[in-house]
Design a protein around this motif. Structure first.
Motif, PDB file in Angstrom:
ATOM      1  N   GLU A 103       0.805  -1.220   0.000  1.00  0.00           N
ATOM      2  CA  GLU A 103       0.000   0.000   0.000  1.00  0.00           C
ATOM      3  C   GLU A 103       0.842   1.277   0.000  1.00  0.00           C
ATOM      4  O   GLU A 103       0.378   2.351   0.357  1.00  0.00           O
ATOM      5  CB  GLU A 103      -0.981   0.030   1.185  1.00  0.00           C
ATOM      6  CG  GLU A 103      -1.975  -1.116   1.224  1.00  0.00           C
ATOM      7  CD  GLU A 103      -3.049  -1.017   0.139  1.00  0.00           C
ATOM      8  OE1 GLU A 103      -2.924  -0.168  -0.750  1.00  0.00           O
ATOM      9  OE2 GLU A 103      -4.015  -1.793   0.204  1.00  0.00           O
ATOM     10  N   ARG A 129      -2.993   2.159  -2.261  1.00  0.00           N
ATOM     11  CA  ARG A 129      -3.965   3.158  -1.804  1.00  0.00           C
ATOM     12  C   ARG A 129      -3.363   4.561  -1.773  1.00  0.00           C
ATOM     13  O   ARG A 129      -4.081   5.547  -1.637  1.00  0.00           O
ATOM     14  CB  ARG A 129      -4.527   2.772  -0.440  1.00  0.00           C
ATOM     15  CG  ARG A 129      -3.543   2.759   0.694  1.00  0.00           C
ATOM     16  CD  ARG A 129      -4.211   2.508   2.045  1.00  0.00           C
ATOM     17  NE  ARG A 129      -4.929   1.247   2.075  1.00  0.00           N
ATOM     18  CZ  ARG A 129      -6.257   1.163   2.166  1.00  0.00           C
ATOM     19  NH1 ARG A 129      -6.984   2.263   2.220  1.00  0.00           N
ATOM     20  NH2 ARG A 129      -6.855   0.005   2.187  1.00  0.00           N
ATOM     21  N   ARG A 152      -7.833  -2.134  -8.967  1.00  0.00           N
ATOM     22  CA  ARG A 152      -7.580  -0.713  -8.717  1.00  0.00           C
ATOM     23  C   ARG A 152      -6.812  -0.168  -9.925  1.00  0.00           C
ATOM     24  O   ARG A 152      -5.631  -0.459 -10.094  1.00  0.00           O
ATOM     25  CB  ARG A 152      -6.760  -0.520  -7.445  1.00  0.00           C
ATOM     26  CG  ARG A 152      -7.370  -1.124  -6.192  1.00  0.00           C
ATOM     27  CD  ARG A 152      -6.429  -0.853  -5.038  1.00  0.00           C
ATOM     28  NE  ARG A 152      -6.820  -1.470  -3.800  1.00  0.00           N
ATOM     29  CZ  ARG A 152      -6.107  -1.385  -2.672  1.00  0.00           C
ATOM     30  NH1 ARG A 152      -4.966  -0.692  -2.665  1.00  0.00           N
ATOM     31  NH2 ARG A 152      -6.509  -1.970  -1.565  1.00  0.00           N
ATOM     32  N   GLY A 190     -13.176   3.116   1.166  1.00  0.00           N
ATOM     33  CA  GLY A 190     -11.725   3.099   1.036  1.00  0.00           C
ATOM     34  C   GLY A 190     -11.180   4.495   0.787  1.00  0.00           C
ATOM     35  O   GLY A 190     -11.865   5.498   1.004  1.00  0.00           O
ATOM     36  N   LEU A 194      -9.142   6.272  -5.040  1.00  0.00           N
ATOM     37  CA  LEU A 194      -9.306   5.040  -5.814  1.00  0.00           C
ATOM     38  C   LEU A 194     -10.671   5.005  -6.495  1.00  0.00           C
ATOM     39  O   LEU A 194     -11.699   5.283  -5.880  1.00  0.00           O
ATOM     40  CB  LEU A 194      -9.154   3.816  -4.918  1.00  0.00           C
ATOM     41  CG  LEU A 194      -7.765   3.582  -4.310  1.00  0.00           C
ATOM     42  CD1 LEU A 194      -7.773   2.334  -3.434  1.00  0.00           C
ATOM     43  CD2 LEU A 194      -6.698   3.452  -5.396  1.00  0.00           C
ATOM     44  N   THR A 197     -13.384   2.855  -4.859  1.00  0.00           N
ATOM     45  CA  THR A 197     -14.043   3.489  -3.724  1.00  0.00           C
ATOM     46  C   THR A 197     -15.232   4.308  -4.193  1.00  0.00           C
ATOM     47  O   THR A 197     -16.344   4.203  -3.653  1.00  0.00           O
ATOM     48  CB  THR A 197     -13.059   4.398  -2.962  1.00  0.00           C
ATOM     49  OG1 THR A 197     -12.013   3.605  -2.406  1.00  0.00           O
ATOM     50  CG2 THR A 197     -13.774   5.144  -1.833  1.00  0.00           C
ATOM     51  N   ASN A 223     -11.357   5.918   4.399  1.00  0.00           N
ATOM     52  CA  ASN A 223     -10.040   5.540   4.933  1.00  0.00           C
ATOM     53  C   ASN A 223     -10.067   4.903   6.317  1.00  0.00           C
ATOM     54  O   ASN A 223      -9.093   4.990   7.062  1.00  0.00           O
ATOM     55  CB  ASN A 223      -9.106   6.767   4.972  1.00  0.00           C
ATOM     56  CG  ASN A 223      -8.664   7.190   3.591  1.00  0.00           C
ATOM     57  OD1 ASN A 223      -8.173   6.377   2.812  1.00  0.00           O
ATOM     58  ND2 ASN A 223      -8.861   8.456   3.269  1.00  0.00           N
ATOM     59  N   SER A 226      -9.176  -0.105   6.225  1.00  0.00           N
ATOM     60  CA  SER A 226      -7.944  -0.790   5.824  1.00  0.00           C
ATOM     61  C   SER A 226      -7.678  -2.042   6.651  1.00  0.00           C
ATOM     62  O   SER A 226      -7.025  -2.968   6.189  1.00  0.00           O
ATOM     63  CB  SER A 226      -6.745   0.154   5.936  1.00  0.00           C
ATOM     64  OG  SER A 226      -6.615   0.637   7.262  1.00  0.00           O
TER      65      SER A 226
END
Length: 340
Positions: A103, A129, A152, A190, A194, A197, A223, A226
Motif C-alpha cells: 500500500e 492506496r 484498482r 476506502g 481510488l 471506492t 479511509n 484498511s
C-alpha cells in the motif's frame, strides 16, 4: 514545455484508419494496399514519426516473463487474482514475478523499476492506496513497456483494464440492507483517490435514491476500512454518536470489525444492526454470525488481465486495441444481514 512524441495512433487519426492498419503499412505488410502504404509513409514523415526502439526490442527479444504488482499478497482477493494470472501465464509459456507495494506508492515505484530492469515483457498492476499520480507508469509505457491494470486501475491512462462492477456491488449490498428494513445505513469506504471506492459509493447512493431513502452523509467514512481495528473504532463511534442501524463495508475485514464493534456495543447482529462486506474472503462463511458479502471473481479477473497483457505483448504495443473489461459481482446473503 513537454515534448510530444508522435505515435501510430496520431497517424491513424490523421488518415481515418485503424492503428493496426498503420502499423502493418509501416512494416510493408502484404495485406495493405500500396496506396495506403504511401499515404501512411507520407503522414509519418510529415508528423516526424519515430518508431519506439525499446518497444521493438521488447517485441523481438522476449524474456517470456511478466511482472505483477499487488497491494498485498496475503489479501485473499489478490491471492486468487494471482492464481488466475499464473494459470494463463504458465499455459502460454510465461513465468511470473510477483511483487507487493504494501500500500506504499514509493514501494510501488521501486517494484516497477525493478521489474523493468529485469526485462519483463509486461506488467500487471493493482494500484496502492497511496497512488494519486500515475506518471511513473506513464513513463514506462512511453518506453514501450506494456502495462495492464486490474481491480484498482489508473483511469486516466490509455491501456487495457480489468475491473469488477463495483457500482453494481455497492448497489447490491445497499439494496439488500434496505429491503431488510434498515434505514440508517453507514458506509466504511476506502481511499477517496481510488476509482473502486467511488464506484462502490455511487452504488450505495443510487440504491438509497431508488428506494426514496435519505442518506446521512455523516455515516459515510473514508479511509477507515484498511483493517479490522480501524473499522471497529469507526463503527463503534458511528453507533455511539450517529445511531446507525446497518453498515456496508468496502471489504470483509472491515465488516468483521464492524460486527465486533456492534456486539461490544450491545447490538444484536442482524436484528439490531446489519452488516454487508465485500470480496467473499474465506473466513466470511465461518464467523458467528456468518458475513453477508459481495462476491467478486478474482480468479477470472487474473485470467482476463493476463490474457490482455499477453495479447498486447505478442501483438506489439501499437498493434493492439486497448480493452476495458468489467466483470459482474454477486450478493451472497448470510446471517449478518438477514433478519428473517
Amino acid at each position: 514545455m513537454k515534448r510530444q512524441t508522435t505515435t501510430i495512433k496520431d497517424i491513424a487519426r490523421e488518415l481515418g484508419i485503424s492503428p493496426s492498419t498503420v502499423s502493418r503499412a509501416l512494416k510493408d505488410h502484404f495485406e495493405i494496399s500500396e496506396e495506403t502504404k504511401k499515404a501512411v509513409r507520407r503522414v509519418a514523415e510529415e508528423l516526424n514519426y519515430q518508431p519506439n526502439s525499446l518497444a521493438l526490442s521488447l517485441r523481438y527479444s522476449k524474456s517470456n516473463t511478466i511482472g505483477v504488482i499487488v497491494p498485498e499478497i496475503v489479501h485473499f482477493f489478490f491471492s486468487t487474482v494471482i492464481s488466475g494470472i499464473e494459470d494463463i501465464a504458465q499455459s502460454r509459456g510465461y513465468n511470473v514475478i510477483i511483487t507487493q507495494s504494501n500500500e506504499s506508492v514509493e514501494r510501488e515505484m521501486m517494484n516497477l523499476q525493478t521489474l523493468f530492469n529485469n526485462r519483463v515483457d509486461g506488467i500487471l498492476v493493482s494500484l496502492s492506496r497511496e497512488s494519486f499520480d500515475y506518471t511513473h507508469f506513464e513513463a514506462m509505457m512511453q518506453k514501450g513497456l506494456p502495462i495492464v491494470f486490474f481491480d484498482r486501475v489508473a483511469d486516466t491512462l490509455e491501456t487495457s483494464k480489468v475491473t469488477v462492477d463495483d457500482f453494481l456491488g455497492g448497489y447490491q449490498a445497499t439494496e439488500h440492507l434496505i429491503k431488510q428494513g434498515y434505514k440508517r445505513i453507514g458506509h466504511l469506504a476506502g481511499p477517496e483517490n481510488l476509482d473502486i471506492t467511488n464506484q462502490r459509493l455511487n452504488g450505495f447512493r443510487k440504491a438509497h435514491e431508488d428506494a426514496g431513502l435519505a442518506i446521512n452523509e455523516e455515516l459515510i467514512i473514508f479511509n477507515q476500512a484498511s483493517d479490522e481495528s480501524d473499522a471497529y473504532n469507526a463503527t463503534y463511534e458511528m453507533l455511539k454518536s450517529k445511531n446507525a442501524d446497518a453498515l456496508f463495508a468496502s471489504n470483509d475485514l472491515a465488516a468483521m470489525g464492524a460486527i465486533k464493534a456492534a456486539q461490544k456495543y450491545g447490538k444484536n447482529v442482524p436484528q439490531d444492526f446489519g452488516v454487508v462486506g465485500f470480496s467473499n474472503w474465506q473466513f466470511t462463511a465461518l464467523t458467528n454470525p456468518s458475513i453477508t458479502t459481495i462476491e467478486q471473481p478474482g480468479f477470472e479477473m487474473g485470467q482476463h488481465a493476463a490474457e490482455l497483457l499477453i495479447k498486447q505483448i505478442d501483438g506489439g504495443e501499437e498493434d493492439v486495441e486497448f480493452e476495458l473489461m468489467k466483470l459482474p459481482t454477486n450478493l451472497l446473503v448470510r446471517d449478518s444481514s438477514q433478519k428473517v
